[in-house]
Enzyme design. Structure first.
Site, PDB file in Angstrom:
ATOM      1  N   HIS A 235       0.967  -1.102  -0.335  1.00 23.10           N
ATOM      2  CA  HIS A 235       0.248   0.096  -0.189  1.00 23.10           C
ATOM      3  C   HIS A 235       0.915   1.470  -0.232  1.00 23.10           C
ATOM      4  O   HIS A 235       1.386   2.069  -1.234  1.00 23.10           O
ATOM      5  CB  HIS A 235      -1.135  -0.653   1.284  1.00 23.10           C
ATOM      6  CG  HIS A 235      -1.661  -0.753   1.437  1.00 23.10           C
ATOM      7  ND1 HIS A 235      -2.874  -1.413   0.314  1.00 23.10           N
ATOM      8  CD2 HIS A 235      -2.094  -2.053   2.005  1.00 23.10           C
ATOM      9  CE1 HIS A 235      -3.435  -2.755   1.205  1.00 23.10           C
ATOM     10  NE2 HIS A 235      -3.309  -2.205   1.656  1.00 23.10           N
TER      11      HIS A 235
HETATM   12  O1  RIB Z   1      -4.992   0.016   4.363  1.00 20.01           O
HETATM   13  C1  RIB Z   1      -4.044   0.603   4.043  1.00 20.01           C
HETATM   14  C2  RIB Z   1      -3.050   1.232   5.256  1.00 20.01           C
HETATM   15  O2  RIB Z   1      -3.301   1.408   6.446  1.00 20.01           O
HETATM   16  C3  RIB Z   1      -1.414   1.394   5.678  1.00 20.01           C
HETATM   17  O3  RIB Z   1      -1.107   2.688   5.962  1.00 20.01           O
HETATM   18  C4  RIB Z   1      -0.665   0.627   6.516  1.00 20.01           C
HETATM   19  O4  RIB Z   1       0.285   1.179   7.099  1.00 20.01           O
HETATM   20  C5  RIB Z   1      -1.979   0.587   7.048  1.00 20.01           C
HETATM   21  O5  RIB Z   1      -1.610   2.094   7.462  1.00 20.01           O
END
Ligand code: RIB
Ligand code: CA
Length: 293
Positions: A235
């Site tokens: 992500h």
């Molecule tokens: O949904 C993914 C996000 O939530 C990313 O930033 C992960 O590190 C968590 O913080």
């Protein structure tokens, strides 16, 4: 470009930060931390650890310990209680800066020419919302905000339509959406297309650098609870990758708002550039190259 990274490290945050710290075009001037994946003391310590591993001296400023108007809800099930998937990182070299995240953002934005600093948001948007509340004119000196968060057409990863960063602090997200900043949102619709397999982990290890080996270990820890063929989505690395390779993303303008009760993105009055797709092969190659230092 000068960059502030606002973060809740976090396995994927750590990979994103290692990539950014190794990239000469991304002049990271500060890390600001927020409670999210784990509590603020752990995310702040981890930010220092990541800089120590990269052997890059970037000041770390602690930010919000809880979201606006609600309790923090860590996600230790994914990132582990120490937040880095059990991967060994060195101790921070430097103490946490004495000024907090918002004070540091104000100072950096005031000292730099207007619209010369980007803000990468890798966690809940609490710190940026607090900056907007305390110093709105200074906040509008930010050149652009690139934030990982939300789910547009994809299901959420916390609730049916709720993604972790947004639902952790929906009030903050709503304030950021409404602020009229230059904002690019990178939601699950794009980030779920960027994953790693075991061959990719091998390639990171073969690069034989501190950042690439640590990233291999972090991604290996990220395989938990998947089908084993591919990692969880990368992500947060999508944020610095977009800053460097926006042509590898498909951006669509969307009119959005945040449903405060559920943290879901809903149709609304705020026109935001949203990444709805990406070229995963080219971005994995760019990430591997950028971590080979
Ligand atoms: O949904 C993914 C996000 O939530 C990313 O930033 C992960 O590190 C968590 O913080
Ligand atoms: Ca994060």
């Amino acid at each position: 470009m000068s960059v502030i990274i606002d973060t809740d490290p976090g396995i994927d945050d750590a990979i994103a930060i290692l990539y950014a710290l190794g990239n000469p075009d991304l002049n990271v001037v500060a890390l600001t931390t927020v409670a999210g994946n784990i509590g603020l003391s752990v995310t702040t310590q981890n930010a220092g650890r990541i800089c120590a591993l990269a052997q890059v001296d970037v000041p770390v400023h602690a930010g919000a310990a809880a979201p606006l108007g609600k309790e923090a809800r860590p996600e230790t099930g994914i990132h582990g209680k120490e937040g880095l998937g059990g991967v060994a990182f060195p101790d921070p070299i430097y103490p946490v800066a004495s000024d907090d995240a918002v004070a540091a953002m104000i100072q950096i934005l005031t000292e730099h020419p207007p619209h010369s600093v980007d803000l990468f948001c890798l966690g809940p948007l609490t710190n940026l919302a607090m900056l907007l509340e305390q110093a709105p004119d200074t906040a509008h000196r930010i050149r652009r905000v690139i934030a990982m968060g939300g789910a547009v057409d994809e299901p959420g990863n916390v609730g049916p339509k709720s993604e972790f960063n947004i639902v952790h602090d929906p009030h903050a997200a709503a304030a950021v959406f409404a602020a009229g900043l230059s904002l690019t949102l990178i939601p699950l619709d794009a980030t779920r297309q960027l994953r790693a397999n075991m061959d990719y982990i091998d390639a990171l290890r073969d690069a034989d650098c501190a950042a690439s080996i640590a990233s291999a270990d972090l991604i290996a820890a990220y395989f938990a609870a998947t089908n084993g063929a591919e990692s969880r989505p990368l992500h947060d690395p999508c944020v610095p990758l977009f800053a460097k390779h926006s042509n590898m993303f498909r951006i669509e303008p969307r009119d959005l708002d945040v449903d405060i009760a559920t943290g879901a993105l809903v149709a609304g009055p705020h026109r935001i550039d949203v990444a709805m797709g990406l070229d995963a092969d080219r971005l994995r190659a760019a990430l591997l190259s950028g971590l080979s230092y």
